[in-house]
Write an enzyme that holds these catalytic residues in place. Structure first.
Site, PDB file in Angstrom:
ATOM      1  N   ASP A  90       0.854  -1.185   0.000  1.00 13.77           N
ATOM      2  CA  ASP A  90       0.000   0.000   0.000  1.00 13.77           C
ATOM      3  C   ASP A  90       0.889   1.234   0.000  1.00 13.77           C
ATOM      4  O   ASP A  90       1.919   1.238   0.657  1.00 13.77           O
ATOM      5  CB  ASP A  90      -0.786   0.006   1.313  1.00 13.77           C
ATOM      6  CG  ASP A  90      -2.268  -0.130   1.098  1.00 13.77           C
ATOM      7  OD1 ASP A  90      -2.676  -0.190  -0.058  1.00 13.77           O
ATOM      8  OD2 ASP A  90      -2.987  -0.163   2.103  1.00 13.77           O
ATOM      9  N   SER A  91       0.443   2.275  -0.653  1.00 20.42           N
ATOM     10  CA  SER A  91       1.288   3.475  -0.759  1.00 20.42           C
ATOM     11  C   SER A  91       1.185   4.394   0.444  1.00 20.42           C
ATOM     12  O   SER A  91       2.065   5.203   0.697  1.00 20.42           O
ATOM     13  CB  SER A  91       0.870   4.265  -1.988  1.00 20.42           C
ATOM     14  OG  SER A  91      -0.461   4.732  -1.803  1.00 20.42           O
ATOM     15  N   GLY A  92       0.078   4.304   1.173  1.00 23.01           N
ATOM     16  CA  GLY A  92      -0.197   5.296   2.222  1.00 23.01           C
ATOM     17  C   GLY A  92      -1.380   6.164   1.849  1.00 23.01           C
ATOM     18  O   GLY A  92      -1.885   6.921   2.674  1.00 23.01           O
ATOM     19  N   GLY A  93      -1.819   6.067   0.582  1.00 23.03           N
ATOM     20  CA  GLY A  93      -2.958   6.880   0.151  1.00 23.03           C
ATOM     21  C   GLY A  93      -4.177   6.694   1.048  1.00 23.03           C
ATOM     22  O   GLY A  93      -4.864   7.659   1.392  1.00 23.03           O
ATOM     23  N   ASP A 112      -2.669   7.757  -3.990  1.00 25.80           N
ATOM     24  CA  ASP A 112      -3.965   8.273  -4.432  1.00 25.80           C
ATOM     25  C   ASP A 112      -4.579   9.092  -3.310  1.00 25.80           C
ATOM     26  O   ASP A 112      -4.016   9.175  -2.216  1.00 25.80           O
ATOM     27  CB  ASP A 112      -4.907   7.119  -4.827  1.00 25.80           C
ATOM     28  CG  ASP A 112      -5.258   6.225  -3.649  1.00 25.80           C
ATOM     29  OD1 ASP A 112      -4.393   6.045  -2.771  1.00 25.80           O
ATOM     30  OD2 ASP A 112      -6.379   5.688  -3.599  1.00 25.80           O
ATOM     31  N   GLN A 142     -10.433   6.418  -8.597  1.00 26.76           N
ATOM     32  CA  GLN A 142     -11.306   6.908  -7.532  1.00 26.76           C
ATOM     33  C   GLN A 142     -12.636   7.337  -8.165  1.00 26.76           C
ATOM     34  O   GLN A 142     -13.182   6.620  -8.948  1.00 26.76           O
ATOM     35  CB  GLN A 142     -10.618   8.056  -6.767  1.00 26.76           C
ATOM     36  CG  GLN A 142      -9.444   7.567  -5.911  1.00 26.76           C
ATOM     37  CD  GLN A 142      -9.903   6.771  -4.697  1.00 26.76           C
ATOM     38  OE1 GLN A 142     -11.065   6.795  -4.316  1.00 26.76           O
ATOM     39  NE2 GLN A 142      -8.975   6.029  -4.090  1.00 26.76           N
ATOM     40  N   GLY A 161     -11.237   3.612  -2.541  1.00 21.54           N
ATOM     41  CA  GLY A 161     -12.208   4.520  -1.928  1.00 21.54           C
ATOM     42  C   GLY A 161     -13.601   3.954  -1.763  1.00 21.54           C
ATOM     43  O   GLY A 161     -14.541   4.707  -1.506  1.00 21.54           O
ATOM     44  N   ASP A 187      -8.225  -7.468  -0.633  1.00 24.89           N
ATOM     45  CA  ASP A 187      -7.524  -7.527   0.654  1.00 24.89           C
ATOM     46  C   ASP A 187      -8.499  -7.067   1.725  1.00 24.89           C
ATOM     47  O   ASP A 187      -9.462  -6.355   1.428  1.00 24.89           O
ATOM     48  CB  ASP A 187      -6.306  -6.586   0.673  1.00 24.89           C
ATOM     49  CG  ASP A 187      -6.716  -5.130   0.822  1.00 24.89           C
ATOM     50  OD1 ASP A 187      -7.087  -4.512  -0.193  1.00 24.89           O
ATOM     51  OD2 ASP A 187      -6.724  -4.615   1.960  1.00 24.89           O
ATOM     52  N   CYS A 214     -13.572 -27.696   6.718  1.00 24.97           N
ATOM     53  CA  CYS A 214     -12.332 -26.925   6.571  1.00 24.97           C
ATOM     54  C   CYS A 214     -11.115 -27.760   6.956  1.00 24.97           C
ATOM     55  O   CYS A 214     -11.116 -28.401   8.005  1.00 24.97           O
ATOM     56  CB  CYS A 214     -12.418 -25.678   7.448  1.00 24.97           C
ATOM     57  SG  CYS A 214     -10.908 -24.675   7.415  1.00 24.97           S
ATOM     58  N   CYS A 228      -8.147 -26.720   7.825  1.00 25.35           N
ATOM     59  CA  CYS A 228      -7.105 -25.966   8.556  1.00 25.35           C
ATOM     60  C   CYS A 228      -6.777 -26.618   9.897  1.00 25.35           C
ATOM     61  O   CYS A 228      -7.518 -27.480  10.386  1.00 25.35           O
ATOM     62  CB  CYS A 228      -7.531 -24.506   8.749  1.00 25.35           C
ATOM     63  SG  CYS A 228      -8.548 -24.218  10.209  1.00 25.35           S
ATOM     64  N   CYS A 245      -9.545 -26.407  12.600  1.00 20.21           N
ATOM     65  CA  CYS A 245     -10.727 -27.262  12.422  1.00 20.21           C
ATOM     66  C   CYS A 245     -10.403 -28.750  12.512  1.00 20.21           C
ATOM     67  O   CYS A 245     -11.256 -29.541  12.931  1.00 20.21           O
ATOM     68  CB  CYS A 245     -11.391 -26.945  11.083  1.00 20.21           C
ATOM     69  SG  CYS A 245     -12.084 -25.281  11.051  1.00 20.21           S
ATOM     70  N   HIS A 254      -7.668 -20.095  10.638  1.00 23.08           N
ATOM     71  CA  HIS A 254      -8.935 -20.570  10.073  1.00 23.08           C
ATOM     72  C   HIS A 254      -9.557 -19.516   9.154  1.00 23.08           C
ATOM     73  O   HIS A 254      -9.992 -19.827   8.043  1.00 23.08           O
ATOM     74  CB  HIS A 254      -9.940 -20.964  11.158  1.00 23.08           C
ATOM     75  CG  HIS A 254     -11.302 -21.124  10.573  1.00 23.08           C
ATOM     76  ND1 HIS A 254     -11.660 -22.233   9.836  1.00 23.08           N
ATOM     77  CD2 HIS A 254     -12.349 -20.256  10.496  1.00 23.08           C
ATOM     78  CE1 HIS A 254     -12.879 -22.048   9.362  1.00 23.08           C
ATOM     79  NE2 HIS A 254     -13.321 -20.867   9.740  1.00 23.08           N
TER      80      HIS A 254
HETATM   81 ZN   LIG Z   1     -10.713 -24.086   9.614  1.00 19.66          ZN
END
Ligand SMILES: [Zn+2]
Length: 370
Positions: free
Chosen positions: A91-94, A145, A187, A214, A264, A302, A304, A307, A333
């Site tokens: 990330d740029s910080g925008g 941005d 944007q 945004g 993200d 799941c 993981c 689980c 998880h």
């Molecule tokens: Zn799981």
């Protein structure tokens, strides 16, 4: 001309493909866990990789403030410093420009940030933002941005979008070259015409990918999807498309249906630390009394470590006792849950049944009593 992004299959507007980076391929649609401070909180990098994700997001602005770009560069770059030899997007910080507490001034030259750590000031121009990320050695760099908060007056939003465009041109001119991918950010506030114009402008600058920024900042879901649809209509099909900050199952699937490739969100790990697990039926609070004697796993489907190895009752006990293993297990998880959602979406798109997959997943959310 070769581009870093290759589409392998399309199903309606949804698509699956690969973004090729210096540290390996990213299968799309892709979810990126957030490691703001060069760590996905509480997790070893090998554990993060085992969840099935291909790429992490780190915040170059926070890392520039602490511990500083120079140190990370001397350590061999961000990958070596944090022990993650796979793709990283920074990330740029925008995004911090939305949070007025961390910003002293914004003008056409750039922004002056106020460090939340020690109050020191850091001036960041568009060229600086690209330069910091390149020195960190990130695989995907983001333009600086100027997003605005939901509810910002149209005139202010328009100025911020125009500034985003001028900064995008300067970031594009500062592209560090082969080995780094640079994404533009569109944007446009909460106006469909402005969204379309911004996406067209930024797409025209020939970035390796374009992000829609945004959004998902508190606006109604219908507004968010309308703005996304307006933006996507203007984005080049042969470049990656990234929606910044989206993390619920149904919103992710809606964005994938519109043709988005990358996502993200801090929510999966933040929720985990608060005792909330993501499941195909929705959010499950492990702190609730209902989990006290529940000897089943969070999600029986799941694979993981949380689980396959532990019960809801045990996890609830850990949260009640303030044990940090609870944070680790539920974080693993929740990331696994979203990585598997992306995997399911990729398979469904390849098989031409994404609409069915989405309807089935949305149906399970609706069918689960809250
Ligand atoms: Zn799981």
């Amino acid at each position: 001309m070769t581009t870093a992004f290759a589409t392998e299959a399309v199903d309606g507007d949804a698509r699956t493909g690969t973004l090729t980076t210096a540290h390996g391929p990213v299968r799309t649609p892709a979810f990126m866990p957030v490691g703001t401070h060069a760590t996905v909180k509480a997790l070893h990098p090998d554990e993060v990789l085992a969840t099935g994700v291909d790429i992490l997001l780190c915040n170059a602005y926070h890392l520039a403030l602490r511990p500083g770009i120079d140190l990370i560069e001397r350590a061999g770059g961000l990958h070596a410093f944090m022990g993650w030899d796979h793709p990283i997007l920074t990330d740029s910080g925008g995004y911090q420009l939305v949070s007025l507490a961390e910003v002293a001034t914004v003008d056409d030259d750039g922004a002056i940030f106020v460090s939340p750590y020690d109050g020191s000031r850091l001036r960041v121009t568009p060229e600086d933002a690209v330069g910091y990320q390149a020195r960190l050695g990130a695989d995907v760099l983001m333009c600086l941005d100027h997003p605005v908060a939901y509810g910002t007056a149209a005139e202010i939003a328009r100025e911020a979008t125009e500034r985003t465009h001028r900064w995008a041109e300067r970031c594009r001119a500062a592209h560090p070259g082969d080995g780094w991918l640079l994404f533009g950010i569109a944007q446009g506030g909460f106006d469909a015409v402005a969204r379309r114009e911004s996406a067209r402008f930024v797409s025209g600058l020939d970035f390796d990918g374009v992000a829609i920024g945004g959004l998902a900042v508190g606006e109604p879901v219908e507004t968010m999807l309308a703005m996304t649809e307006a933006s996507v209509a203007e984005l080049a099909a042969d470049r990656a498309r990234y929606f910044m900050g989206l993390g619920t199952d149904s919103e992710l699937l809606a964005a994938i249906a519109l043709g988005l490739d990358m996502f993200d969100c801090v929510v999966p790990t933040r929720l985990a630390r608060n005792g909330t697990a993501l499941t195909p039926g929705g959010r499950l609070s492990l702190r609730n009394a209902a989990a006290r004697e529940d000897l089943g796993p969070i999600d029986p489907g799941c694979p993981c470590v949380a689980c396959t190895g532990f019960t809801r009752a045990y996890l609830r006990h850990l949260f009640q006792s303030g044990e940090i293993l609870a944070h680790r297990l539920v974080s693993l998880h929740n990331i696994t849950h979203l990585a598997r959602l992306m995997d399911g979406a990729r398979s469904a798109i390849r098989d031409g049944r994404f609409a069915e997959f989405r309807a089935e997943r949305d149906g399970r959310l609706l069918a689960t009593p809250r």
